[in-house]
Design a protein around this motif. Structure first.
Motif, mmCIF file in Angstrom:
data_model
loop_
_atom_site.group_PDB
_atom_site.id
_atom_site.type_symbol
_atom_site.label_atom_id
_atom_site.label_comp_id
_atom_site.label_asym_id
_atom_site.label_seq_id
_atom_site.Cartn_x
_atom_site.Cartn_y
_atom_site.Cartn_z
ATOM 1 N N MET A 86 0.856 -1.198 0.000
ATOM 2 C CA MET A 86 0.000 0.000 0.000
ATOM 3 C C MET A 86 0.884 1.237 0.000
ATOM 4 O O MET A 86 1.721 1.416 0.877
ATOM 5 N N ALA A 87 0.706 2.063 -1.004
ATOM 6 C CA ALA A 87 1.483 3.313 -1.045
ATOM 7 C C ALA A 87 0.624 4.424 -1.616
ATOM 8 O O ALA A 87 -0.065 4.229 -2.624
ATOM 9 N N LEU A 88 0.646 5.551 -0.941
ATOM 10 C CA LEU A 88 -0.066 6.719 -1.442
ATOM 11 C C LEU A 88 0.914 7.610 -2.188
ATOM 12 O O LEU A 88 1.999 7.916 -1.698
ATOM 13 N N LEU A 89 0.512 8.019 -3.383
ATOM 14 C CA LEU A 89 1.357 8.875 -4.215
ATOM 15 C C LEU A 89 0.863 10.320 -4.109
ATOM 16 O O LEU A 89 -0.318 10.564 -3.844
ATOM 17 N N ASN A 90 1.772 11.265 -4.322
ATOM 18 C CA ASN A 90 1.409 12.681 -4.279
ATOM 19 C C ASN A 90 0.708 13.074 -5.581
ATOM 20 O O ASN A 90 1.187 12.765 -6.665
ATOM 21 N N ILE A 91 -0.442 13.735 -5.445
ATOM 22 C CA ILE A 91 -1.201 14.161 -6.623
ATOM 23 C C ILE A 91 -0.839 15.606 -6.983
ATOM 24 O O ILE A 91 -0.962 16.503 -6.145
ATOM 25 N N LEU A 92 -0.372 15.807 -8.215
ATOM 26 C CA LEU A 92 -0.040 17.155 -8.699
ATOM 27 C C LEU A 92 -1.319 17.966 -8.854
ATOM 28 O O LEU A 92 -2.362 17.427 -9.236
ATOM 29 N N GLU A 93 -1.233 19.255 -8.569
ATOM 30 C CA GLU A 93 -2.402 20.128 -8.714
ATOM 31 C C GLU A 93 -2.152 21.258 -9.716
ATOM 32 O O GLU A 93 -1.057 21.827 -9.757
ATOM 33 N N PHE A 94 -3.192 21.552 -10.497
ATOM 34 C CA PHE A 94 -3.215 22.699 -11.401
ATOM 35 C C PHE A 94 -2.836 23.952 -10.613
ATOM 36 O O PHE A 94 -3.337 24.122 -9.499
ATOM 37 N N THR B 273 2.931 -2.478 -9.917
ATOM 38 C CA THR B 273 3.048 -1.758 -8.645
ATOM 39 C C THR B 273 2.519 -0.330 -8.787
ATOM 40 O O THR B 273 1.812 0.169 -7.899
ATOM 41 N N LEU B 274 2.838 0.307 -9.927
ATOM 42 C CA LEU B 274 2.294 1.649 -10.189
ATOM 43 C C LEU B 274 0.768 1.619 -10.183
ATOM 44 O O LEU B 274 0.119 2.462 -9.544
ATOM 45 N N VAL B 275 0.178 0.627 -10.884
ATOM 46 C CA VAL B 275 -1.285 0.479 -10.931
ATOM 47 C C VAL B 275 -1.850 0.330 -9.516
ATOM 48 O O VAL B 275 -2.807 1.017 -9.134
ATOM 49 N N ASP B 276 -1.251 -0.543 -8.713
ATOM 50 C CA ASP B 276 -1.745 -0.783 -7.346
ATOM 51 C C ASP B 276 -1.648 0.486 -6.500
ATOM 52 O O ASP B 276 -2.578 0.821 -5.761
#
Ligand code: QAP
Ligand code: CO
Length: 168
Positions: free
Chosen positions: A1-9, A30-33
């Motif tokens: 389980m890994a949370l990725l940082n979401i880029l913002e406009f 792994t990227l998909v998961d």
């Protein structure tokens, strides 16, 4: 389980054109998961790899409330079935807090690879068709705010920049 940082406009990295995936290997799986973890945590219904600063052609989607229908689209190719257009109040995890009406073709056919690298073709309509087109736009460096008037886009940009400065 890994949370990725979401880029913002208006982060310029969201404008990067994504490259095709040459092989669906364990790195891509792994990227998909991690993308599913990130999307479900948000929560959201769709996420493109571009939004987590990975510029490869990978999309995850789940329109259900109970997370029972995870869908993966790798290297998606979409074709419009007929030129019937519909509108929807779209949102985006990269444009948090804003929803605006966007017009798109209602019915599309998509060919893509799944999480196992197997090709499939599906005819999509309704929110699935809208969401897939929105996510494919991300892979091209395009955002739903690009369909709005320059004035509306500028207002959203100013509010988000202010919010981002407040947080940092
Ligand atoms: C893309 O968007 C989409 O503003 C997926 O504060 C949405 O998952 C395509 C979200 C609608 C077509 C129609 C947005 C979460 C999630 C926000 C999302 C927010 C929190 C957006
Ligand atoms: Co989006």
């Amino acid at each position: 389980m890994a949370l990725l940082n979401i880029l913002e406009f208006p982060d310029p990295r969201l404008r990067t054109q994504a490259a095709p995936v040459s092989q669906v290997d364990s790195r891509i799986q792994t990227l998909v998961d991690d993308m599913f973890d990130t999307m479900y945590a948000a929560p959201g219904i769709g996420l493109a790899a571009s939004q987590v600063d990975v510029h490869e052609r990978v999309i995850v989607m789940d329109l259900t409330e109970d997370r029972s229908d995870p869908k993966v689209f790798i290297n998606p190719e979409v074709s419009v079935i007929d030129d019937d257009l519909g509108t929807y109040d779209e949102g985006c995890l990269s444009v948090p807090g804003f929803y605006e009406t966007v017009e798109r073709p209602k019915v599309v056919e998509v060919t893509a690879l799944d999480r196992e690298g197997q090709p499939f073709t599906e005819r999509l309509e309704g929110l699935m068709a809208i969401c897939l087109q929105h996510e494919i736009d991300h892979l091209e460096g395009k955002l739903f705010v690009d369909y709005l008037s320059p004035l509306k886009r500028q207002r959203i940009r100013s509010k988000l920049v202010k919010e981002q400065k407040r947080r940092s």
